[in-house]
Design a protein around this motif. Sequence first.
Motif, PDB file in Angstrom:
ATOM      1  N   MET A   1      -2.452 -15.782  28.337  1.00  0.00           N
ATOM      2  CA  MET A   1      -1.894 -14.710  27.505  1.00  0.00           C
ATOM      3  C   MET A   1      -2.842 -14.407  26.344  1.00  0.00           C
ATOM      4  O   MET A   1      -3.304 -15.313  25.677  1.00  0.00           O
ATOM      5  CB  MET A   1      -0.521 -15.140  26.946  1.00  0.00           C
TER       6      MET A   1
ATOM      7  N   ARG B   1      -3.889 -13.398  22.693  1.00  0.00           N
ATOM      8  CA  ARG B   1      -3.257 -13.672  21.407  1.00  0.00           C
ATOM      9  C   ARG B   1      -2.591 -12.417  20.823  1.00  0.00           C
ATOM     10  O   ARG B   1      -1.504 -12.486  20.253  1.00  0.00           O
ATOM     11  CB  ARG B   1      -4.326 -14.205  20.450  1.00  0.00           C
TER      12      ARG B   1
ATOM     13  N   LEU C   1       0.754 -11.907  22.399  1.00  0.00           N
ATOM     14  CA  LEU C   1       1.733 -12.849  21.837  1.00  0.00           C
ATOM     15  C   LEU C   1       2.218 -12.351  20.477  1.00  0.00           C
ATOM     16  O   LEU C   1       3.417 -12.388  20.184  1.00  0.00           O
ATOM     17  CB  LEU C   1       1.103 -14.243  21.706  1.00  0.00           C
TER      18      LEU C   1
ATOM     19  N   GLN D   1       6.026 -11.275  19.505  1.00  0.00           N
ATOM     20  CA  GLN D   1       6.768 -11.894  18.404  1.00  0.00           C
ATOM     21  C   GLN D   1       7.253 -10.852  17.396  1.00  0.00           C
ATOM     22  O   GLN D   1       8.345 -10.979  16.851  1.00  0.00           O
ATOM     23  CB  GLN D   1       5.912 -12.967  17.709  1.00  0.00           C
TER      24      GLN D   1
ATOM     25  N   ARG E   1      10.322  -9.360  18.817  1.00  0.00           N
ATOM     26  CA  ARG E   1      11.459 -10.278  18.752  1.00  0.00           C
ATOM     27  C   ARG E   1      12.002 -10.373  17.331  1.00  0.00           C
ATOM     28  O   ARG E   1      13.212 -10.392  17.121  1.00  0.00           O
ATOM     29  CB  ARG E   1      11.060 -11.657  19.279  1.00  0.00           C
ATOM     30  N   ILE E   2      11.086 -10.438  16.341  1.00  0.00           N
ATOM     31  CA  ILE E   2      11.530 -10.537  14.950  1.00  0.00           C
ATOM     32  C   ILE E   2      12.257  -9.247  14.535  1.00  0.00           C
ATOM     33  O   ILE E   2      13.244  -9.282  13.815  1.00  0.00           O
ATOM     34  CB  ILE E   2      10.326 -10.842  14.030  1.00  0.00           C
TER      35      ILE E   2
ATOM     36  N   THR F   1       4.291 -10.554  34.019  1.00  0.00           N
ATOM     37  CA  THR F   1       3.062 -11.266  34.365  1.00  0.00           C
ATOM     38  C   THR F   1       2.819 -11.163  35.867  1.00  0.00           C
ATOM     39  O   THR F   1       3.727 -11.417  36.662  1.00  0.00           O
ATOM     40  CB  THR F   1       3.182 -12.763  33.988  1.00  0.00           C
TER      41      THR F   1
ATOM     42  N   SER G   1      15.838 -12.751  33.639  1.00  0.00           N
ATOM     43  CA  SER G   1      14.428 -12.957  33.931  1.00  0.00           C
ATOM     44  C   SER G   1      14.303 -13.341  35.389  1.00  0.00           C
ATOM     45  O   SER G   1      15.226 -13.919  35.964  1.00  0.00           O
ATOM     46  CB  SER G   1      13.858 -14.087  33.056  1.00  0.00           C
TER      47      SER G   1
ATOM     48  N   PHE H   1       6.371 -11.467  37.613  1.00  0.00           N
ATOM     49  CA  PHE H   1       7.447 -12.207  36.964  1.00  0.00           C
ATOM     50  C   PHE H   1       7.824 -11.495  35.677  1.00  0.00           C
ATOM     51  O   PHE H   1       6.957 -11.137  34.872  1.00  0.00           O
ATOM     52  CB  PHE H   1       7.008 -13.645  36.655  1.00  0.00           C
TER      53      PHE H   1
ATOM     54  N   ARG I   1       9.958 -11.735  32.180  1.00  0.00           N
ATOM     55  CA  ARG I   1      10.675 -12.581  31.217  1.00  0.00           C
ATOM     56  C   ARG I   1      11.262 -11.642  30.175  1.00  0.00           C
ATOM     57  O   ARG I   1      10.536 -11.021  29.405  1.00  0.00           O
ATOM     58  CB  ARG I   1       9.722 -13.587  30.586  1.00  0.00           C
TER      59      ARG I   1
ATOM     60  N   TYR J   1      13.229 -10.747  26.815  1.00  0.00           N
ATOM     61  CA  TYR J   1      13.569 -11.278  25.489  1.00  0.00           C
ATOM     62  C   TYR J   1      14.512 -10.283  24.835  1.00  0.00           C
ATOM     63  O   TYR J   1      14.141  -9.120  24.641  1.00  0.00           O
ATOM     64  CB  TYR J   1      12.320 -11.439  24.623  1.00  0.00           C
TER      65      TYR J   1
ATOM     66  N   ARG K   1      24.761 -22.085  16.119  1.00  0.00           N
ATOM     67  CA  ARG K   1      23.304 -21.990  15.941  1.00  0.00           C
ATOM     68  C   ARG K   1      22.585 -22.748  17.063  1.00  0.00           C
ATOM     69  O   ARG K   1      21.601 -22.272  17.611  1.00  0.00           O
ATOM     70  CB  ARG K   1      22.882 -22.583  14.593  1.00  0.00           C
TER      71      ARG K   1
ATOM     72  N   ARG L   1      23.218 -15.970  16.355  1.00  0.00           N
ATOM     73  CA  ARG L   1      22.884 -15.643  14.983  1.00  0.00           C
ATOM     74  C   ARG L   1      24.215 -15.593  14.232  1.00  0.00           C
ATOM     75  O   ARG L   1      25.094 -14.812  14.585  1.00  0.00           O
ATOM     76  CB  ARG L   1      22.218 -14.264  14.941  1.00  0.00           C
TER      77      ARG L   1
END
Lengths: 108, 228
Positions: free
Chosen positions: B1, B3, B6, B10, B13-14, B23, B62, B71, B73, B75, B98, B103
């Motif tokens: 992957m 960088r 990634l 992220q 997701r945040i 993939t 997924s 594949f 995945r 999120y 949690r 959340r």
Amino acid sequence: MGAEHNTDELACLGEWVAVGHKAALATVVSTWGSSPRPVGSHLVINDQGEFLGSVSGGCIEGAVVAEALEVMADGDPRTLDFGVSDEEAWDVGLSCGGAIRIYLERVE
Amino acid sequence: MKRALLEELQCARIAKIPVALVTELDVGAQALVYTDHLVASELTFDLSRLAEIRSLLRTARSGLLNDSSLFVRSYVPAYRLLIIGAVHIAQALATLARECDYRVTVIDPRRAFATEQRFHNAELCPEWPDEAMARLAPDAQTAVVTLAHDPKIDDPALMAALDSQAFYIGALGSRRTHEKRCERLAQQGFGEFLGRINAPIGLNLGGRSHAEIAVAILAQIIQARYNE
């Protein structure tokens, strides 16, 4: 991600890479029969052998970590199969009666 | 992957944006697919493949796509749990939820209850429930639990929950308390929706301590989520 930082595998992976570690991501891509972790589960590993998350009930993590160190060295992503019909799987102790396919990749 | 991939994953997701990492397992090429667009692609998909990927993403699943080595995945943002009443059971419930990747938000206008010290792992809203619920807008990935045992705190939250798509609504209190509650809510025009409220709350596990009751509530939430 705040409090999630300590348990979020991808956040951990990002932090390792940011501070100069080599790191790899293992993902469960398919399962057969009874297997404890669902498709999509992650295990992240760094070049110190530290890891977070899981791809099984703990029975194959050791083998995946060892393979991850090789992926970090050569950079070639690969697919790993563990299952009851696989003698090597018995060696590492996949006793849950199922089979798991794992995709292992290095962060470039 | 890569960088950069990634990092973008992220960021999504945040920001709580649903995203699928696709993939190609034979060569390791990857792409990020969103519900409305596609980015960072080392892969190209025809329209039917894209529809398959988005169908998985929308349902938070997924897996491998048929007849391919692709594949997916998915999120998706974590499910939410809104707890009204920063009481003892809420402390245990916040911690347990949690661990199950919810959340957690705790709503209680009584600032002596809703303190950081008591709820270090949840978002705290020291507002009145009608204001808080309007802002937090429960959706089909949200569970709402009222624990305050005080109608002026619990009732407005239940009305807001009944007005929403929340997949689970539960209210603490005995059968008798719930009967009176139903009478009040019926007077407010919610009569035909009262069956959505789980009361007495939680699966009947037989436990009595605050933590045991929290387990019973969370177990019922999990059951509602997976047995739609």
